[in-house]
Write a protein that holds these residues in place. Structure first.
Motif, PDB file in Angstrom:
ATOM      1  N   MET A 155       2.644   3.998   9.141  1.00 35.82           N
ATOM      2  CA  MET A 155       2.315   3.165   7.991  1.00 35.82           C
ATOM      3  C   MET A 155       3.349   3.407   6.893  1.00 35.82           C
ATOM      4  O   MET A 155       3.615   4.545   6.537  1.00 35.82           O
ATOM      5  N   GLN A 156       3.921   2.336   6.405  1.00 39.61           N
ATOM      6  CA  GLN A 156       4.887   2.431   5.319  1.00 39.61           C
ATOM      7  C   GLN A 156       4.246   1.849   4.059  1.00 39.61           C
ATOM      8  O   GLN A 156       3.532   0.855   4.131  1.00 39.61           O
ATOM      9  N   VAL A 157       4.506   2.479   2.915  1.00 34.02           N
ATOM     10  CA  VAL A 157       3.897   2.050   1.664  1.00 34.02           C
ATOM     11  C   VAL A 157       5.001   1.701   0.676  1.00 34.02           C
ATOM     12  O   VAL A 157       5.967   2.449   0.508  1.00 34.02           O
ATOM     13  N   PHE A 158       4.821   0.548   0.015  1.00 32.70           N
ATOM     14  CA  PHE A 158       5.808   0.076  -0.945  1.00 32.70           C
ATOM     15  C   PHE A 158       5.135  -0.250  -2.270  1.00 32.70           C
ATOM     16  O   PHE A 158       4.020  -0.766  -2.292  1.00 32.70           O
ATOM     17  N   ASN A 159       5.847   0.045  -3.356  1.00 33.47           N
ATOM     18  CA  ASN A 159       5.415  -0.385  -4.687  1.00 33.47           C
ATOM     19  C   ASN A 159       6.069  -1.735  -4.919  1.00 33.47           C
ATOM     20  O   ASN A 159       7.290  -1.863  -4.811  1.00 33.47           O
ATOM     21  N   VAL A 160       5.255  -2.750  -5.232  1.00 34.18           N
ATOM     22  CA  VAL A 160       5.773  -4.107  -5.394  1.00 34.18           C
ATOM     23  C   VAL A 160       5.325  -4.655  -6.745  1.00 34.18           C
ATOM     24  O   VAL A 160       4.122  -4.761  -7.008  1.00 34.18           O
TER      25      VAL A 160
ATOM     26  N   ALA B 154       6.116 -13.132   4.407  1.00 39.33           N
ATOM     27  CA  ALA B 154       7.504 -12.655   4.432  1.00 39.33           C
ATOM     28  C   ALA B 154       7.674 -11.534   5.444  1.00 39.33           C
ATOM     29  O   ALA B 154       8.632 -11.515   6.226  1.00 39.33           O
ATOM     30  N   VAL B 155       6.729 -10.592   5.434  1.00 36.68           N
ATOM     31  CA  VAL B 155       6.801  -9.463   6.376  1.00 36.68           C
ATOM     32  C   VAL B 155       6.572  -9.953   7.800  1.00 36.68           C
ATOM     33  O   VAL B 155       7.320  -9.608   8.720  1.00 36.68           O
ATOM     34  N   GLN B 156       5.557 -10.792   7.995  1.00 33.54           N
ATOM     35  CA  GLN B 156       5.236 -11.250   9.346  1.00 33.54           C
ATOM     36  C   GLN B 156       6.271 -12.215   9.907  1.00 33.54           C
ATOM     37  O   GLN B 156       6.352 -12.387  11.113  1.00 33.54           O
ATOM     38  N   ALA B 157       7.088 -12.811   9.050  1.00 37.52           N
ATOM     39  CA  ALA B 157       8.185 -13.648   9.535  1.00 37.52           C
ATOM     40  C   ALA B 157       9.238 -12.782  10.221  1.00 37.52           C
ATOM     41  O   ALA B 157       9.919 -13.225  11.143  1.00 37.52           O
TER      42      ALA B 157
ATOM     43  N   GLN C  68      14.390  -3.028   6.112  1.00 38.36           N
ATOM     44  CA  GLN C  68      14.174  -4.401   6.580  1.00 38.36           C
ATOM     45  C   GLN C  68      12.947  -5.008   5.912  1.00 38.36           C
ATOM     46  O   GLN C  68      12.958  -6.173   5.514  1.00 38.36           O
ATOM     47  N   LEU C  69      11.896  -4.221   5.780  1.00 36.51           N
ATOM     48  CA  LEU C  69      10.672  -4.702   5.145  1.00 36.51           C
ATOM     49  C   LEU C  69      10.890  -4.954   3.659  1.00 36.51           C
ATOM     50  O   LEU C  69      10.450  -5.973   3.122  1.00 36.51           O
ATOM     51  N   LEU C  70      11.593  -4.044   2.996  1.00 35.95           N
ATOM     52  CA  LEU C  70      11.883  -4.221   1.576  1.00 35.95           C
ATOM     53  C   LEU C  70      12.702  -5.485   1.343  1.00 35.95           C
ATOM     54  O   LEU C  70      12.447  -6.245   0.417  1.00 35.95           O
ATOM     55  N   GLU C  71      13.676  -5.716   2.198  1.00 38.54           N
ATOM     56  CA  GLU C  71      14.513  -6.907   2.054  1.00 38.54           C
ATOM     57  C   GLU C  71      13.678  -8.179   2.190  1.00 38.54           C
ATOM     58  O   GLU C  71      13.851  -9.138   1.425  1.00 38.54           O
ATOM     59  N   ALA C  72      12.755  -8.192   3.142  1.00 33.60           N
ATOM     60  CA  ALA C  72      11.899  -9.365   3.334  1.00 33.60           C
ATOM     61  C   ALA C  72      11.052  -9.617   2.084  1.00 33.60           C
ATOM     62  O   ALA C  72      10.912 -10.764   1.642  1.00 33.60           O
ATOM     63  N   ILE C  73      10.504  -8.561   1.501  1.00 34.81           N
ATOM     64  CA  ILE C  73       9.676  -8.695   0.296  1.00 34.81           C
ATOM     65  C   ILE C  73      10.532  -9.135  -0.888  1.00 34.81           C
ATOM     66  O   ILE C  73      10.151 -10.020  -1.653  1.00 34.81           O
ATOM     67  N   ARG C  74      11.711  -8.548  -1.023  1.00 32.74           N
ATOM     68  CA  ARG C  74      12.600  -8.899  -2.135  1.00 32.74           C
ATOM     69  C   ARG C  74      13.071 -10.346  -2.041  1.00 32.74           C
ATOM     70  O   ARG C  74      13.240 -11.010  -3.063  1.00 32.74           O
ATOM     71  N   GLU C  75      13.288 -10.832  -0.821  1.00 34.23           N
ATOM     72  CA  GLU C  75      13.725 -12.215  -0.642  1.00 34.23           C
ATOM     73  C   GLU C  75      12.655 -13.198  -1.108  1.00 34.23           C
ATOM     74  O   GLU C  75      12.969 -14.340  -1.421  1.00 34.23           O
ATOM     75  N   GLU C  76      11.404 -12.758  -1.183  1.00 38.24           N
ATOM     76  CA  GLU C  76      10.328 -13.592  -1.703  1.00 38.24           C
ATOM     77  C   GLU C  76      10.315 -13.588  -3.232  1.00 38.24           C
ATOM     78  O   GLU C  76       9.534 -14.296  -3.852  1.00 38.24           O
ATOM     79  N   GLY C  77      11.161 -12.753  -3.838  1.00 33.97           N
ATOM     80  CA  GLY C  77      11.274 -12.722  -5.296  1.00 33.97           C
ATOM     81  C   GLY C  77      10.538 -11.595  -5.980  1.00 33.97           C
ATOM     82  O   GLY C  77      10.380 -11.604  -7.207  1.00 33.97           O
ATOM     83  N   TYR C  78      10.111 -10.605  -5.210  1.00 35.74           N
ATOM     84  CA  TYR C  78       9.383  -9.470  -5.790  1.00 35.74           C
ATOM     85  C   TYR C  78      10.270  -8.229  -5.844  1.00 35.74           C
ATOM     86  O   TYR C  78      11.094  -8.029  -4.955  1.00 35.74           O
ATOM     87  N   GLN C  79      10.082  -7.423  -6.871  1.00 37.39           N
ATOM     88  CA  GLN C  79      10.781  -6.142  -6.948  1.00 37.39           C
ATOM     89  C   GLN C  79       9.980  -5.164  -6.101  1.00 37.39           C
ATOM     90  O   GLN C  79       8.781  -4.996  -6.312  1.00 37.39           O
ATOM     91  N   ALA C  80      10.660  -4.539  -5.156  1.00 34.69           N
ATOM     92  CA  ALA C  80       9.963  -3.632  -4.247  1.00 34.69           C
ATOM     93  C   ALA C  80      10.770  -2.377  -4.003  1.00 34.69           C
ATOM     94  O   ALA C  80      12.003  -2.408  -3.983  1.00 34.69           O
ATOM     95  N   GLU C  81      10.047  -1.276  -3.819  1.00 41.15           N
ATOM     96  CA  GLU C  81      10.684   0.008  -3.494  1.00 41.15           C
ATOM     97  C   GLU C  81       9.696   0.835  -2.684  1.00 41.15           C
ATOM     98  O   GLU C  81       8.490   0.586  -2.709  1.00 41.15           O
ATOM     99  N   SER C  82      10.238   1.787  -1.948  1.00 44.57           N
ATOM    100  CA  SER C  82       9.358   2.668  -1.167  1.00 44.57           C
ATOM    101  C   SER C  82       8.520   3.502  -2.118  1.00 44.57           C
ATOM    102  O   SER C  82       9.000   3.945  -3.153  1.00 44.57           O
ATOM    103  N   ALA C  83       7.261   3.687  -1.765  1.00 41.45           N
ATOM    104  CA  ALA C  83       6.346   4.454  -2.620  1.00 41.45           C
ATOM    105  C   ALA C  83       6.541   5.945  -2.406  1.00 41.45           C
ATOM    106  O   ALA C  83       6.997   6.377  -1.378  1.00 41.45           O
TER     107      ALA C  83
END
Length: 65
Positions: free
Chosen positions: A1-6, A21-24, A50-65
């Motif tokens: 399980m990976q956790v991200f702050n978004v 975005a992640v499931q794509a 890879q997961l962070l990039e997918a979330i960021r491409e949706e326009g959200y600021q994301a980083e590993s928690a």
């Protein structure tokens, strides 16, 4: 399980956008979004980057928690 702050998630649409975005990238990924806590938990074979990039491409600021 990976956790991200978004940052920037405010509603159900945001939850769907992040999940899609992640499931794509990984159709088998399991995504759990905590709007109040601004966290996304992902069970996936993909790397955190890879997961962070997918979330960021949706326009959200994301980083590993």
């Amino acid at each position: 399980m990976q956790v991200f702050n978004v940052q920037g998630m405010t509603c159900g649409h945001c939850v769907k956008a992040v999940t899609r975005a992640v499931q794509a990238q990984d159709a088998a990924a399991q995504v759990e979004v905590d709007l109040a806590g601004k966290q996304v938990k992902v069970q996936s074979q993909l790397s955190a980057e890879q997961l962070l990039e997918a979330i960021r491409e949706e326009g959200y600021q994301a980083e590993s928690a």
